[in-house]
Design an enzyme around this catalytic site. Structure first.
Site, short mmCIF file in Angstrom:
data_model
loop_
_atom_site.label_atom_id
_atom_site.label_comp_id
_atom_site.label_asym_id
_atom_site.label_seq_id
_atom_site.Cartn_x
_atom_site.Cartn_y
_atom_site.Cartn_z
CB THR A 18 -0.96 0.03 1.21
OG1 THR A 18 -0.21 -0.19 2.41
CG2 THR A 18 -2.03 -1.03 1.07
CB VAL A 93 -0.78 -10.89 -7.40
CG1 VAL A 93 -1.38 -12.03 -6.61
CG2 VAL A 93 -1.73 -9.70 -7.45
CG ASP A 94 2.59 -6.06 -5.68
OD1 ASP A 94 3.69 -6.60 -5.43
OD2 ASP A 94 1.83 -5.61 -4.80
CG HIS A 109 -2.65 -15.36 -2.55
ND1 HIS A 109 -3.08 -14.39 -1.66
CD2 HIS A 109 -2.88 -16.55 -1.93
CE1 HIS A 109 -3.54 -14.97 -0.56
NE2 HIS A 109 -3.42 -16.27 -0.70
CB CYS A 117 -5.17 -21.18 -22.04
SG CYS A 117 -6.79 -21.87 -22.48
CB CYS A 138 -7.70 -25.08 -26.47
SG CYS A 138 -7.82 -24.01 -25.01
#
Length: 228
Positions: A18, A93-94, A109, A117, A138
């Site tokens: 943050t 996740v950054d 995470h 995909c 696919c």
């Protein structure tokens, strides 16, 4: 006599990011106050409401474009270079830890920088996800390699983090409310001292020491204390 740990395990959450301008999830102004996670960040959302899913993560990607690590990330990277950090595990996740120079980060995470995909798992390019293209193999929907609600954590990252937390002499937890399972179980594996840094400490937490501060401030305090 060394004041610093020899085998420091670090676990970070949204509060670590943050200070770089990345919004958290669970505060009154966080992402989940504006978006229902069950309508946005689930496999069902990906499969049944892809336009909504894509818009949410497309906006998150765009918001990360100019985000930079802060002084707290730099401190952790410096500790790792000095050889006292055995593992950096993160719920974020950054990839700000990696952008700061940290290596071998256990991304519990997943991350928002890699794509694949949803149907066949083939790796995909970020630009193809942004353009809302389908899988070249696919025809399936493309997604970021993050853990959605209801999905299992990546086993390799989990086992890597758990192993080094079990072997640590100090566990340092920074910027997480520890409300999300199973990551909130990891501190229970620490055999020695455990330190908790968070801006808000509303309820008793199972740590030997707490520091109520923002991530950068708390890490700077420890760095001075450990003479690092």
């Amino acid at each position: 006599m060394d004041r610093h740990p020899k085998r420091l395990a670090i676990l970070t959450g949204a509060g670590m990011s943050t200070e770089s301008g990345v919004p958290d999830f669970r505060s009154q102004t966080g992402l989940w106050a504006k978006h229902d996670p069950m309508q946005t960040a689930t496999v069902q959302a990906l499969e049944d409401r892809y336009d909504h899913f894509h818009a949410f993560y497309g906006n998150r990607l765009e918001s990360l474009q100019f985000i930079e690590p802060h002084s707290g990330h730099a401190i952790i990277t410096e500790w790792q270079k000095k050889g006292i950090v055995s593992v950096i595990a993160t719920q974020n996740v950054d990839r700000l830890h990696q952008k700061s120079g940290s290596e071998n980060v256990a991304e519990l995470h997943g991350n928002l920088r890699e794509f694949s995909c949803h149907d066949c798992g083939k790796a995909a390019k970020q630009e193809d996800f942004i353009a809302k293209k389908h899988c070249h193999r696919c025809g399936g929907k493309l997604r970021p390699n993050i853990v959605l609600f209801g999905e299992q954590l990546p086993m390799q990252a989990w086992e890597y983090a758990a192993r080094y937390i079990r072997e640590s002499d100090v566990l340092l937890v920074v910027g997480t409310s520890l409300q999300v399972a199973p990551v909130n179980q990891l501190p229970e594996l620490a055999p020695g001292e455990s330190i908790y840094i968070n801006e808000e400490i509303d309820t008793p937490v199972p740590f030997t020491r707490t520091i109520q501060a923002k991530a950068g401030e708390g890490l700077q305090s420890l760095s001075k204390e450990w003479q690092m």
